[in-house]
Design a protein around this motif. Structure first.
Motif, PDB file in Angstrom:
ATOM      1  N   ASP A 271      13.653   4.899  -7.706  1.00  0.00           N
ATOM      2  CA  ASP A 271      13.990   3.281  -7.224  1.00  0.00           C
ATOM      3  C   ASP A 271      12.459   2.938  -7.636  1.00  0.00           C
ATOM      4  O   ASP A 271      12.256   1.178  -6.533  1.00  0.00           O
ATOM      5  N   SER A 272      12.342   2.638  -8.516  1.00  0.00           N
ATOM      6  CA  SER A 272      10.322   2.100  -8.746  1.00  0.00           C
ATOM      7  C   SER A 272      11.111   0.478  -8.283  1.00  0.00           C
ATOM      8  O   SER A 272      11.466   0.161  -9.448  1.00  0.00           O
ATOM      9  N   SER A 273       9.983   0.125  -7.862  1.00  0.00           N
ATOM     10  CA  SER A 273       9.929  -1.449  -8.245  1.00  0.00           C
ATOM     11  C   SER A 273      10.092  -1.775  -9.065  1.00  0.00           C
ATOM     12  O   SER A 273       9.423  -3.087  -9.388  1.00  0.00           O
ATOM     13  N   LEU A 274       8.915  -0.950 -10.183  1.00  0.00           N
ATOM     14  CA  LEU A 274       8.453  -1.408 -11.338  1.00  0.00           C
ATOM     15  C   LEU A 274       9.429  -2.419 -11.730  1.00  0.00           C
ATOM     16  O   LEU A 274       9.428  -3.113 -13.091  1.00  0.00           O
ATOM     17  N   LYS A 275      10.754  -1.966 -11.627  1.00  0.00           N
ATOM     18  CA  LYS A 275      12.510  -2.228 -12.842  1.00  0.00           C
ATOM     19  C   LYS A 275      11.883  -4.074 -12.039  1.00  0.00           C
ATOM     20  O   LYS A 275      12.726  -4.164 -13.274  1.00  0.00           O
ATOM     21  N   THR A 276      11.784  -3.970 -11.608  1.00  0.00           N
ATOM     22  CA  THR A 276      11.969  -5.700 -10.655  1.00  0.00           C
ATOM     23  C   THR A 276      10.929  -6.808 -10.752  1.00  0.00           C
ATOM     24  O   THR A 276      10.508  -7.420 -10.943  1.00  0.00           O
TER      25      THR A 276
ATOM     26  N   LYS B 166       0.804  -1.425   0.145  1.00  0.00           N
ATOM     27  CA  LYS B 166      -0.747   0.049   0.103  1.00  0.00           C
ATOM     28  C   LYS B 166       0.632   1.701   0.309  1.00  0.00           C
ATOM     29  O   LYS B 166       0.502   2.326  -0.468  1.00  0.00           O
ATOM     30  N   LYS B 167       1.838   1.189  -0.206  1.00  0.00           N
ATOM     31  CA  LYS B 167       2.956   2.463   0.352  1.00  0.00           C
ATOM     32  C   LYS B 167       2.961   2.455  -1.316  1.00  0.00           C
ATOM     33  O   LYS B 167       3.750   1.903  -2.213  1.00  0.00           O
ATOM     34  N   CYS B 168       2.745   3.812  -1.842  1.00  0.00           N
ATOM     35  CA  CYS B 168       2.974   3.960  -3.639  1.00  0.00           C
ATOM     36  C   CYS B 168       3.915   4.503  -3.555  1.00  0.00           C
ATOM     37  O   CYS B 168       4.642   4.380  -4.997  1.00  0.00           O
ATOM     38  N   LEU B 169       5.371   4.926  -2.968  1.00  0.00           N
ATOM     39  CA  LEU B 169       6.331   5.627  -3.159  1.00  0.00           C
ATOM     40  C   LEU B 169       7.353   3.694  -3.647  1.00  0.00           C
ATOM     41  O   LEU B 169       7.776   4.133  -4.209  1.00  0.00           O
ATOM     42  N   THR B 170       6.773   2.988  -3.737  1.00  0.00           N
ATOM     43  CA  THR B 170       7.281   2.125  -3.664  1.00  0.00           C
ATOM     44  C   THR B 170       7.470   1.538  -5.270  1.00  0.00           C
ATOM     45  O   THR B 170       8.720   0.950  -5.766  1.00  0.00           O
ATOM     46  N   CYS B 171       6.250   2.065  -5.883  1.00  0.00           N
ATOM     47  CA  CYS B 171       6.776   2.365  -7.319  1.00  0.00           C
ATOM     48  C   CYS B 171       7.550   3.974  -8.109  1.00  0.00           C
ATOM     49  O   CYS B 171       7.239   3.793  -8.742  1.00  0.00           O
ATOM     50  N   HIS B 172       5.966   4.782  -7.010  1.00  0.00           N
ATOM     51  CA  HIS B 172       6.223   5.568  -7.547  1.00  0.00           C
ATOM     52  C   HIS B 172       7.893   7.156  -6.792  1.00  0.00           C
ATOM     53  O   HIS B 172       7.049   7.669  -6.120  1.00  0.00           O
TER      54      HIS B 172
ATOM     55  N   PHE C 195       8.139  15.038  -6.661  1.00  0.00           N
ATOM     56  CA  PHE C 195       9.790  14.764  -5.907  1.00  0.00           C
ATOM     57  C   PHE C 195       9.600  13.613  -4.939  1.00  0.00           C
ATOM     58  O   PHE C 195      10.199  13.039  -3.733  1.00  0.00           O
ATOM     59  N   ALA C 196       8.817  12.872  -5.160  1.00  0.00           N
ATOM     60  CA  ALA C 196       8.490  10.781  -4.231  1.00  0.00           C
ATOM     61  C   ALA C 196       9.725  10.299  -4.323  1.00  0.00           C
ATOM     62  O   ALA C 196      10.231   9.842  -4.730  1.00  0.00           O
ATOM     63  N   ASP C 197       9.852  10.818  -3.040  1.00  0.00           N
ATOM     64  CA  ASP C 197      11.070   9.837  -2.645  1.00  0.00           C
ATOM     65  C   ASP C 197      10.981   9.398  -0.581  1.00  0.00           C
ATOM     66  O   ASP C 197      10.081   9.733  -0.378  1.00  0.00           O
ATOM     67  N   PRO C 198      11.112   8.344  -0.264  1.00  0.00           N
ATOM     68  CA  PRO C 198      10.955   7.444   0.236  1.00  0.00           C
ATOM     69  C   PRO C 198      11.859   8.654   1.939  1.00  0.00           C
ATOM     70  O   PRO C 198      10.955   9.043   2.797  1.00  0.00           O
ATOM     71  N   LYS C 199      12.695   9.249   1.271  1.00  0.00           N
ATOM     72  CA  LYS C 199      13.990   9.756   2.422  1.00  0.00           C
ATOM     73  C   LYS C 199      13.487  11.040   2.117  1.00  0.00           C
ATOM     74  O   LYS C 199      13.760  11.639   3.512  1.00  0.00           O
TER      75      LYS C 199
END
Lengths: 336, 223
Positions: A259-264, A250-256, B35-39
């Protein structure tokens, strides 16, 4: 018996070929054109009945049309599918073949299980599947086969499909065929906790995804499994552990994010072609979708941030000089 | 001697502050999304996406109101840079911002009911409101309705040029906003222009009391 084993060995060799090369007939095909032509010719006998044309114009008058409708295959789609180079009898027993009608009573139970050819893969994937939501709900696991999600008469490997939009359409169809259809969902659904004697009702797909902004846009651009499977290492095959809504990403930043996980995941097969085209990060993703946060242009970002910082510095500097100048004027005024 | 003129009718003030609120919301959420970034957590992504969408639609409606109200009331004329001598007037204004303001020189332009803006204001407001804003709003609408965007452009998703236009026009508006807020402090006092934007009344100090008022302008008018 011997012929069955021959078919299985051939099937295993064929699958070994499928894993490493495109399967369409031609120079890259894992089977020679002569065998392919032979298989296609043999399959025509099956398609005489088990196809839209066969159903529209049955070659025999005594066919059970309702059963036939359930076992319909689209020859054009099948021929392009991963298994489309095979002879139908390699999976469906030769007892079904030809003029013998009705086919053997054992029918579907005589269909070869997938692990006859895909044994190694099954060994690797089974623990993942066993941990998935489909295997943990009582009474559901037994109803699941590979074919429940991966239609063997239709599906094409993502590596061969290449186009992410086609991969999304194919894979999401596998999920939505049940999760967006009350009738199909009911075939697999466990007993309802709330209504004794009834099956669990299908949760509305739009309602349970209300938290997700632009839901429809997501379903066109990514697969359900991007969020409903656990993260895997780069280059590894997607996990077959399907996560329920509590465990799903549910964490949008995983893709957005850069370092998007869409690459893997969805773009796993294309990531080796990443060339930062026109200076964009994740340009392979950008070839199909603009994913805010992931498909950025670092140089452009630096220029924009630079201008904004300059503007801020400019007004702060101007204000500071104004303030000092006003103080000095006041001081000078007081002296006079 | 302080002179007061009623400069800004209620509808302009309401529009201005609503516009300001929406632009600030859109800038913060837009920054969080791009600029979405977990950090670098600013506004949580899904919340930022929803807020940006709602504020964006509201801004489109507000802009439509602005255009219609400007046409109906004739206020649109204020935003048109009037050509004869405009370069000279802009230069006079720019020189004041660069040098005169530090020396406490009087403001070179005297606001009137007929002409609210100095030449630089008119030029920059016209550029922002009639050139940049429509581009930003149109590109934002295309994000909302991507089916109207081209499918593909140079082998990329057709939303890419839309996104670049939206990003750049948004950045221009953020820069304008920073400068606009700061220039709001360059009135008779640091807060007088903000008060005008709240109560509608513009105050200017008479030449004999002016700290950096309009003496030169008044002299010129008197001569």
């Amino acid at each position: 018996m011997f012929s069955t084993w021959c078919q299985r060995i051939f099937g295993a060799l064929l699958v070994a070929g499928l894993c490493g090369a495109p399967v369409h007939a031609g120079s890259d095909s894992p089977i020679d054109s002569e065998t392919l032509a032979k298989n296609r010719k043999a399959n025509e006998v099956c398609f005489a009945c088990h196809s839209p044309a066969g159903i529209a114009k049955p070659p025999r008058a005594d066919l059970d049309m309702s059963k036939l409708a359930d076992s319909r295959v689209e020859p054009e789609i099948f021929n392009k599918a991963d298994h489309g180079v095979m002879d139908c009898r390699q999976c469906h027993s030769s007892k079904h073949y030809g003029a013998e009608y009705p086919h053997g009573a054992a029918g579907k139970t005589e269909t070869s299980p997938c692990n006859e050819c895909h044994a190694a893969k099954q060994l690797r994937l089974e623990p993942q599947f066993n941990a998935s939501v489909h295997a943990k709900v009582e009474g559901v696991k037994e109803k699941f086969t590979c074919n429940t999600c991966h239609n063997v008469h239709v599906n094409v490997l993502a590596l061969r499909l290449k186009d992410p939009a086609k991969i999304v359409e194919q894979d999401n169809h596998g999920c939505l065929a049940c999760h967006n259809s009350d009738a199909t969902f009911a075939r697999f659904a466990p007993a309802s906790d709330k209504m004794p004697g009834q099956k669990k009702a299908r949760p509305d797909i739009d309602t349970i995804h209300e938290w997700l902004p632009n839901t429809k846009a997501h379903w066109k651009a990514v697969r359900c499994v991007e969020c409903h499977t656990p993260e895997v290492a780069a280059g590894k095959m997607l996990s077959h552990e399907i996560l329920n809504k509590e465990k799903a990403e549910k964490k949008c930043l995983t893709c957005h994010s850069a370092d998007s996980s869409l690459k893997t995941r969805l773009y796993r097969h294309m990531v080796k072609d990443e060339q930062q085209r026109l200076g964009f990060t994740n340009s392979v993703i950008l070839s199909n979708s603009y994913v805010i946060g992931a498909t950025r242009h670092p140089e452009l970002d630096r220029i924009v941030i630079g201008f904004i910082v300059l503007t801020l510095a400019g007004v702060l500097g101007h204000g500071a000089v104004r303030f000092i100048a006003a103080l000095r004027r006041r001081k000078n005024g007081e002296k006079q | 001697m302080t002179e007061r003129i009623y400069l800004l009718p209620l509808w302009i003030r309401l529009w201005h502050w609503s516009n300001a609120l929406l632009i600030i919301t859109l800038s913060v959420t837009g920054f969080s999304l791009h600029f979405a970034d977990p950090k670098l957590p600013l506004v949580e992504f899904s919340l930022a996406a929803r807020l940006h969408q709602v504020a964006g639609i509201a801004l489109v409606a507000l802009y439509a109101f602005f255009v219609v109200a400007n046409l109906v009331t004739g206020n649109w004329w204020q935003y048109i840079p009037k050509p004869p001598g405009i370069i000279e007037r802009c230069w006079v204004q720019a020189k004041w911002y660069m040098f005169g303001i530090f020396r406490g020189e009087p403001h070179p332009y005297r606001v009137s009911e007929e002409t609210n803006f100095n030449a630089l204001q008119a030029l920059s407001y016209w550029f922002i409101m009639y050139m940049v804003m429509p581009l930003m709003l149109l590109s934002g609408l295309l994000f909302l309705f991507p089916e109207f965007a081209p499918d593909r452009v140079f082998g990329f998703d057709g939303l890419l040029p839309v996104a670049v236009v939206h990003y750049l026009t948004g950045a221009v508006i953020v820069m304008f906003m920073i400068a606009h807020i700061y220039l709001g402090t360059t009135g008779t006092t640091a807060t007088s222009m903000f008060k005008t934007m709240i109560n509608g009344w513009h105050e200017h100090v008479g030449p004999e009391e002016s700290r950096h008022g309009d003496r030169r302008h008044a002299d010129r008018r008197g001569s």
